[in-house]
Design an enzyme around this catalytic site. Structure first.
Site, mmCIF file in Angstrom:
data_model
loop_
_atom_site.group_PDB
_atom_site.id
_atom_site.type_symbol
_atom_site.label_atom_id
_atom_site.label_comp_id
_atom_site.label_asym_id
_atom_site.label_seq_id
_atom_site.Cartn_x
_atom_site.Cartn_y
_atom_site.Cartn_z
ATOM 1 N N LYS A 207 0.782 -0.786 -0.122
ATOM 2 C CA LYS A 207 -0.137 0.085 0.059
ATOM 3 C C LYS A 207 0.486 1.264 -0.121
ATOM 4 O O LYS A 207 0.602 2.228 -0.190
ATOM 5 C CB LYS A 207 -0.800 0.218 0.931
ATOM 6 C CG LYS A 207 -1.915 -1.019 1.142
ATOM 7 C CD LYS A 207 -3.251 -0.765 -0.003
ATOM 8 C CE LYS A 207 -4.373 -1.717 -0.154
ATOM 9 N NZ LYS A 207 -5.090 -2.390 -0.961
ATOM 10 N N GLU B 46 -9.981 5.568 3.314
ATOM 11 C CA GLU B 46 -11.111 4.416 4.189
ATOM 12 C C GLU B 46 -9.658 3.698 4.307
ATOM 13 O O GLU B 46 -8.646 3.896 3.908
ATOM 14 C CB GLU B 46 -11.987 4.283 2.864
ATOM 15 C CG GLU B 46 -11.332 2.809 1.832
ATOM 16 C CD GLU B 46 -10.093 3.517 1.256
ATOM 17 O OE1 GLU B 46 -10.037 5.260 0.566
ATOM 18 O OE2 GLU B 46 -9.034 3.457 0.037
ATOM 19 N N SER C 49 1.616 -10.015 -0.850
ATOM 20 C CA SER C 49 1.128 -8.325 -1.127
ATOM 21 C C SER C 49 1.499 -7.574 0.519
ATOM 22 O O SER C 49 1.625 -6.689 0.740
ATOM 23 C CB SER C 49 -0.057 -8.245 -1.026
ATOM 24 O OG SER C 49 -1.110 -9.126 -0.179
#
Ligand SMILES: Cc1ncc(COP(=O)(O)O)c(C=O)c1O
Lengths: 272, 399
Positions: free
Chosen positions: B90, B112, B380
């Site tokens: 991210k 969010e 990830s």
């Protein structure tokens, strides 16, 4: 290109209430619509409940959820519209998000809406080409796509939107979600003046209008005031005591004192 | 192959911009700023510097020998996005977007978060640049990702709990959009996946493509050939599109996106948007596949992994799926939990529950492949955030 919606708003001092269809229940919802029509609503906005109303504040979110919990869908909204049509010819505008409409099917919706006496449809999350395509489809069936403009809308966009608009222009009073707010800015007035350069259609101002003073103020620079969350909040507050009609009526008395006088007069007159 | 969206943000019929009128101007402003940054070498130099020195890129491409031996078949390489600063991919997107926000003169960031990883990454870059940060998070996700809530607060962010709808990622996005539309003059919406209205899906994909560019170079350096299969989990789709995109022109490279199969095939029990009965719709600004009921209301979803628990999927994935370039499959909660433990024990790597979905698919697929074939699986994120929930799940029943 005059239609019934435009016709009904052309004299100014217009009142456009919004309620979520089917809240608090089908029967009361119909009675509320009849009351609004009887009390001089120039156009009624009928909210189609959706699970993810991203442009709405908490009051309308909750009413939308109540309606969904009871199984209200586009088909039942249309049947409510048809029932109102039996006793009233007030112009009706559906207020919806796009996904329920896509799921129902555009062609099916056009003919069903026409049959139910719906005059216009406002789709919160359709803009630009997507809106124009829908507007064309709707127009084939004599239904107006109502366009929404905002203080953030550029003049270039306003010109385009106004050129293709029908019914009336819904001018959002401020950048934000639906719901009461005590903003004292003159954003709405500035926006209405900009819109006026591009169209003769009536201009209605909405979002955050909940008092008679605000309604009067809107009438100084626009043709109609839209009141939504304030009415919906009364409906929410009525659920325990089951007194929705009385509460909505009391709110209308506050919001529209002159209409109150006229209404009382008419009722008394009819008794003679 | 041409994978640029048209200038309205459409890949085929997917994408676009479905927003209230008030958001059109801010999205235009964002698009302009983004396109200008895209052509600006200074922007890229600053981003590269942050990616390298702040986040610790390039992340390694690691040959998972024991895992490969344990399951047999293809050689499994792991792209170690878990080694990024903050523990997930991210941050790649957040660093790109925060530079953009700063260029646009915005002083307040809203975001969010589902699993909390995007929230943590956003809070981190806001701390780094001294910007005010508000993160919306569903109360269900706050419950299952407690540790990340505290991390965000430590980093100076305000975490606002969202109690509407299913109280997960979708509802947090609604709330972030409502905040943005009400505060557009000073606020930047830092969306965390390849979702939402144009230009977000394009922009997030570009910022995440560093994953695939590195992986492509690394596998060629290490093995002299391209991989046979790429595997990544798909929530909104950012880590997957980031890995896949730089390989799209490599015809012999196959790709599978792994969705959350949850605990069953019934609507509401999973988050597999491409599963049987898939339907195209419009949610939160974009046209894509959407889990929904017959009335067009958005279905609730379930996944053991908060980051995959979302009713729609990035529009570029829908396009690549429909043209047949990428395959999508799903694994269940139980399979993901098994893979979570398997990778921990065989390689000493505790993956995020999201990433465990990709691992679960990989260990089912590898035995069907040849020994000389190569598979790259995107890890990830790391699993520290999930350790507590997994402990409770393994000790029987839900937390
Ligand atoms: C570690 C990790 N992987 C994957 C995801 C799913 O998002 P995306 O599909 O955008 O990569 C998340 C989202 O929270 C995440 O935290």
């Amino acid at each position: 290109m005059s239609d019934r919606i435009t016709e009904n708003l052309k004299n100014g001092r217009g009142f456009i209430p919004f309620v979520t269809a089917g809240d608090p229940d089908d029967e009361t919802s119909l009675e509320i619509l009849k009351l609004l029509a009887a009390r001089g609503a120039n156009v009624i906005e009928l909210g189609v409940p959706f699970s993810d109303p991203m442009a709405d504040g908490v009051v309308i979110q909750r009413s939308s959820q109540r309606a969904l919990d009871r199984g209200v869908n586009l088909a039942s909204v249309l049947s409510l519209a048809a029932k109102l049509r039996v006793s009233s010819d007030v112009p009706l505008v559906l207020f919806s998000y796009l996904n329920p409409i896509l799921r129902f099917g555009i062609d099916g919706l056009c003919s069903a809406a026409k049959k139910s006496g719906v005059d216009g449809i406002l789709i919160v999350d359709a803009v630009d080409d997507e809106a124009r395509e829908l507007a064309d489809k709707f127009a084939e069936h004599g239904i107006s796509l109502i366009s929404l403009v905002s203080p953030t809308t550029s003049d270039g966009r306003l010109e385009n939107i106004c050129r293709n608009a029908r019914g009336f222009i819904y001018a959002v009073s401020r950048a934000g979600v639906t719901g009461a707010a005590n903003s004292h800015s003159n954003e709405a007035e500035l926006l209405a003046a900009r819109v006026r350069k591009f169209t003769d259609l009536p201009i209605a101002v909405g979002f955050g209008i909940s008092t008679a003073e605000q309604v009067e103020n809107v009438w100084k620079f626009a043709d109609a005031a839209v009141v939504g969350s304030a009415i919906v909040a009364e409906i929410e507050a009525s659920i325990k005591a089951n007194d929705a009609l009385a509460r909505v009526e009391a709110l209308l008395d506050q919001l529209l004192p002159l209409q109150k006088a006229a209404h009382t007069h008419k009722v008394e007159g009819s008794r003679l | 192959m041409n994978c640029e969206p048209d200038n309205k943000g459409y890949w085929g019929e997917f994408g676009g911009r479905f927003v209230p009128e008030t958001l059109v101007a801010p999205l235009d402003e964002l698009n302009e700023a983004y396109l200008a940054s895209r052509d600006d070498p200074e922007f890229h130099a600053e981003l590269a510097d942050l990616l390298n020195h702040y986040s610790g890129r390039p992340t390694s491409l690691y040959y998972a020998r024991r895992l490969s031996e344990e399951v047999g078949g293809a050689q499994i390489y792991l792209k170690r996005e878990d080694l990024n600063h903050t523990g997930a991919h991210k941050i790649n997107n957040c660093l790109g977007q925060i530079l953009l926000a700063r260029r646009m003169g915005k002083t307040r960031i809203v975001a969010e978060t589902g699993a909390g990883q995007h929230g943590v990454a956003t809070a981190t870059v806001c701390a780094l640049f001294g910007l005010k940060c508000v993160v919306y998070m569903g109360s269900e996700d706050i419950r299952r990702q407690e540790l990340n809530v505290f991390r965000m607060q430590l980093l100076g962010a305000e975490v606002r709990s969202v109690d509407t709808g299913s109280r997960t990622l979708k509802d947090a996005i609604n709330e972030a959009l409502r905040d943005w539309v009400s505060n557009i003059s000073d606020t930047y919406y830092l969306l965390g996946s390849a979702l939402g209205p144009h230009p977000y899906p394009l922009m997030v994909r570009e910022f995440q493509s560093v994953i695939g560019r590195e992986a492509r170079r690394q596998i060629l350096e290490e093995t002299g050939k391209l991989p046979d299969l790429l595997v990544a989990c798909v929530g909104g789709g950012s880590n997957a599109i980031g890995l896949f995109h730089p390989f799209l022109d490599d015809e012999n490279v196959q790709m599978t996106g792994v969705e959350a199969g949850g605990r069953g095939a019934a609507l509401g029990e999973h988050a597999a948007r491409f599963a049987k009965g898939a339907a195209v719709g419009v949610l939160q600004g974009t046209r894509s596949y959407v889990l929904q009921d017959d009335d067009g209301n958005i279905a609730s979803t379930h996944s053991v992994s908060a980051g995959l628990d979302y009713a729609s999927v990035g529009p570029e994935h829908s396009y690549l799926r429909d043209i047949g370039r990428i395959k999508y499959d799903s694994v269940t909660d139980a399979e993901a939990l098994d893979a979570f433990q398997l990778l921990s024990r065989t390689e000493g790597i505790i993956p995020a529950l999201e990433s465990a979905h990709a691992i679960a698919y990989a260990v089912k697929q590898a035995p069907k492949m040849q020994r000389e074939q190569i598979m790259i699986v995107n890890v990830s994120g790391r699993g520290d955030k999930d350790v507590d929930s997994v402990r409770q799940l393994l000790n029987g029943g839900e937390k």
